[in-house]
Design a protein around this motif. Structure first.
Motif, mmCIF file in Angstrom:
data_model
loop_
_atom_site.group_PDB
_atom_site.id
_atom_site.type_symbol
_atom_site.label_atom_id
_atom_site.label_comp_id
_atom_site.label_asym_id
_atom_site.label_seq_id
_atom_site.Cartn_x
_atom_site.Cartn_y
_atom_site.Cartn_z
ATOM 1 N N ARG A 1 -2.954 1.172 4.582
ATOM 2 C CA ARG A 1 -2.313 1.155 5.798
ATOM 3 C C ARG A 1 -1.511 -0.147 6.241
ATOM 4 O O ARG A 1 -0.169 0.016 6.522
ATOM 5 N N ARG A 2 -2.138 -1.305 5.711
ATOM 6 C CA ARG A 2 -1.378 -2.507 6.188
ATOM 7 C C ARG A 2 -0.076 -2.530 5.025
ATOM 8 O O ARG A 2 1.008 -2.949 5.292
ATOM 9 N N PHE A 3 -0.317 -2.185 3.621
ATOM 10 C CA PHE A 3 0.695 -2.222 2.634
ATOM 11 C C PHE A 3 1.857 -1.243 3.005
ATOM 12 O O PHE A 3 2.971 -1.517 3.301
ATOM 13 N N MET A 4 1.469 0.035 3.462
ATOM 14 C CA MET A 4 2.460 1.129 3.819
ATOM 15 C C MET A 4 3.433 0.491 5.312
ATOM 16 O O MET A 4 4.570 0.828 5.230
ATOM 17 N N VAL A 5 2.569 0.052 6.065
ATOM 18 C CA VAL A 5 3.263 -0.271 7.222
ATOM 19 C C VAL A 5 4.322 -1.244 7.043
ATOM 20 O O VAL A 5 5.485 -1.428 7.502
ATOM 21 N N ALA A 6 3.932 -2.266 6.253
ATOM 22 C CA ALA A 6 4.742 -3.288 5.699
ATOM 23 C C ALA A 6 5.918 -3.078 4.909
ATOM 24 O O ALA A 6 7.036 -3.693 4.844
ATOM 25 N N ASN A 7 5.684 -1.935 4.129
ATOM 26 C CA ASN A 7 6.893 -1.617 2.929
ATOM 27 C C ASN A 7 7.767 -0.333 3.176
ATOM 28 O O ASN A 7 8.277 -0.025 2.496
ATOM 29 N N CYS B 1 1.423 -10.068 -6.265
ATOM 30 C CA CYS B 1 2.859 -9.700 -5.647
ATOM 31 C C CYS B 1 2.484 -8.831 -4.107
ATOM 32 O O CYS B 1 3.768 -8.211 -3.612
ATOM 33 N N LYS B 2 1.249 -8.860 -3.969
ATOM 34 C CA LYS B 2 0.848 -8.310 -2.551
ATOM 35 C C LYS B 2 1.068 -6.670 -2.704
ATOM 36 O O LYS B 2 1.423 -6.448 -1.547
ATOM 37 N N GLY B 3 0.675 -6.345 -3.826
ATOM 38 C CA GLY B 3 0.706 -4.648 -3.879
ATOM 39 C C GLY B 3 -0.659 -3.970 -3.943
ATOM 40 O O GLY B 3 -1.534 -4.737 -3.315
ATOM 41 N N MET B 4 -0.670 -2.852 -4.343
ATOM 42 C CA MET B 4 -1.757 -2.061 -4.290
ATOM 43 C C MET B 4 -2.350 -1.333 -5.335
ATOM 44 O O MET B 4 -1.373 -0.835 -6.203
ATOM 45 N N MET B 5 -3.683 -1.130 -5.623
ATOM 46 C CA MET B 5 -4.012 -0.309 -6.752
ATOM 47 C C MET B 5 -4.939 0.795 -6.214
ATOM 48 O O MET B 5 -6.078 0.751 -5.523
ATOM 49 N N ALA C 1 0.233 0.572 -8.238
ATOM 50 C CA ALA C 1 -0.539 1.389 -9.219
ATOM 51 C C ALA C 1 -1.237 2.518 -8.377
ATOM 52 O O ALA C 1 -2.202 2.356 -8.026
ATOM 53 N N SER C 2 -0.641 3.720 -8.152
ATOM 54 C CA SER C 2 -1.237 4.528 -7.314
ATOM 55 C C SER C 2 -2.350 5.261 -7.697
ATOM 56 O O SER C 2 -3.406 5.516 -6.918
ATOM 57 N N HIS C 3 -2.678 5.486 -9.204
ATOM 58 C CA HIS C 3 -3.936 6.201 -9.537
ATOM 59 C C HIS C 3 -4.228 5.517 -11.132
ATOM 60 O O HIS C 3 -3.700 6.103 -12.136
#
Length: 327
Positions: free
Chosen positions: A304-310, A216-220, A190-192
């Motif tokens: 950074r962790r999420f993006m490098v992984a996905n 789900c190991k996502g990001m907010m 959920a980017s924003h």
């Protein structure tokens, strides 16, 4: 200290007004290169949003914004477009600022999945499925019927999964959110969006939704829209945003919190958060309540962790100087 901002609408403004200059500070532009540099932003995600003011919008409007992105941002000598995990790491090891292209709302694609495949080839790496209302794929969060996905929308999800484009659920209806969790196997973001527990706006997320993103190991990406931070106040302080961070941490989401400002998509601003250059004020406020390690994670490390992984891996490993298995 480095920063990732997961959502801004500067690209929409640059596309609508060719006289705006990304390379200098202007009153009309919250996000520009001097302010990104001033703040220490290392990676900025630039959303393509086809404004409701554009009648009969279509894919040509998306192509126009991609052209503007390439000309005004991608060709800037101190900016670098990020399309792969290796690109991110190259930017990290350089003095340049990374730029990731995203799409906010599938409306202009008209249900044509070939357009999604083309957008992937053109560098789009995350897609917000809806804006506030219904489109051919799903219902947005302000759509009165609160429906889920259409048949074409479910096919679109399979295409995004296959391509590795990151799914963004900000603006998505509650019903579609929960349908997504049942059919989509990859992490999503959920980017924003903020926490409903501290501000009961429909665009914010319930505790259960936040827990689903954590699971789900996502990001907010917490956003700076004042009326998503604290309702009923004309002047919203940064301390109110920290309440949302505290709440997500209490739900177990410390490693899943970042920021997605929504700069250039808003006409009201929080106190001392008028543009990207004001990120230093967030850093200062965070440092009073959290450890240096936590502050670094909220501002940079978690995204950074999420993006490098996905993000996709480089198709030709020989083109990369990085051993991704060691990251």
């Amino acid at each position: 200290m480095r920063i990732v901002d997961a959502h801004c609408d500067a690209l929409t403004k640059l596309a609508l007004n060719e006289r705006l200059d990304f390379d200098r500070e202007q009153e009309e532009l919250d996000v520009c290169f001097p302010r990104l540099r001033q703040a220490g932003v290392k990676v900025q995600l630039f959303a393509m949003y086809v404004s409701e003011s554009i009648r009969n919008s279509g894919f040509d409007h998306i192509l126009h914004m991609i052209d503007v992105f390439n000309r005004k941002i991608g060709r800037h000598p101190q900016m670098q477009i990020i399309r792969t995990s290796e690109d991110w790491l190259k930017v990290e090891a350089s003095s340049k600022i990374g730029a990731i292209l995203t799409l906010e709302g599938l409306d202009a694609l008209g249900g044509n999945l070939a357009y999604i495949r083309l957008l992937h080839e053109l560098g789009v790496r995350a897609i917000g499925l809806t804006w506030n209302y219904a489109n051919w794929a799903a219902d947005g969060v302000m759509e009165p019927r609160n429906g889920g996905f259409t048949r074409k929308g479910r096919g679109m999800l399979k295409e995004l999964e296959s391509l590795g484009i990151i799914v963004d659920v900000s603006h998505l209806s509650v019903a579609a959110f929960w349908e997504l969790t049942n059919v989509y196997p990859k992490p999503f973001i959920a980017s924003h969006s903020n926490a409903q527990a501290h501000c009961a706006h429909p665009r914010n997320l319930s505790d259960d939704q936040i827990k689903a993103i954590i699971t789900c190991k996502g990001m907010m990406g917490l956003t700076f829209v004042p009326y998503f931070v604290e309702s009923g106040k004309e002047h919203v302080p940064i301390s109110a945003l920290l309440n949302h961070i505290d709440h997500v941490c209490a739900l177990g989401g410390e490693k899943h919190i970042g920021f997605g400002s929504d700069f250039d998509g808003i006409e009201q601003w929080m106190v001392n958060l008028r543009h990207t250059g004001d990120y230093a004020n967030i850093r200062e406020a965070l440092s009073k309540s959290y450890t240096e390690t936590q502050v670094e994670a909220f501002l940079y490390g978690n995204w950074r962790r999420f993006m490098v992984a996905n993000l996709p891996r480089c198709k030709n490993p020989d083109q990369s100087n990085f051993d991704m298995d060691t990251i």
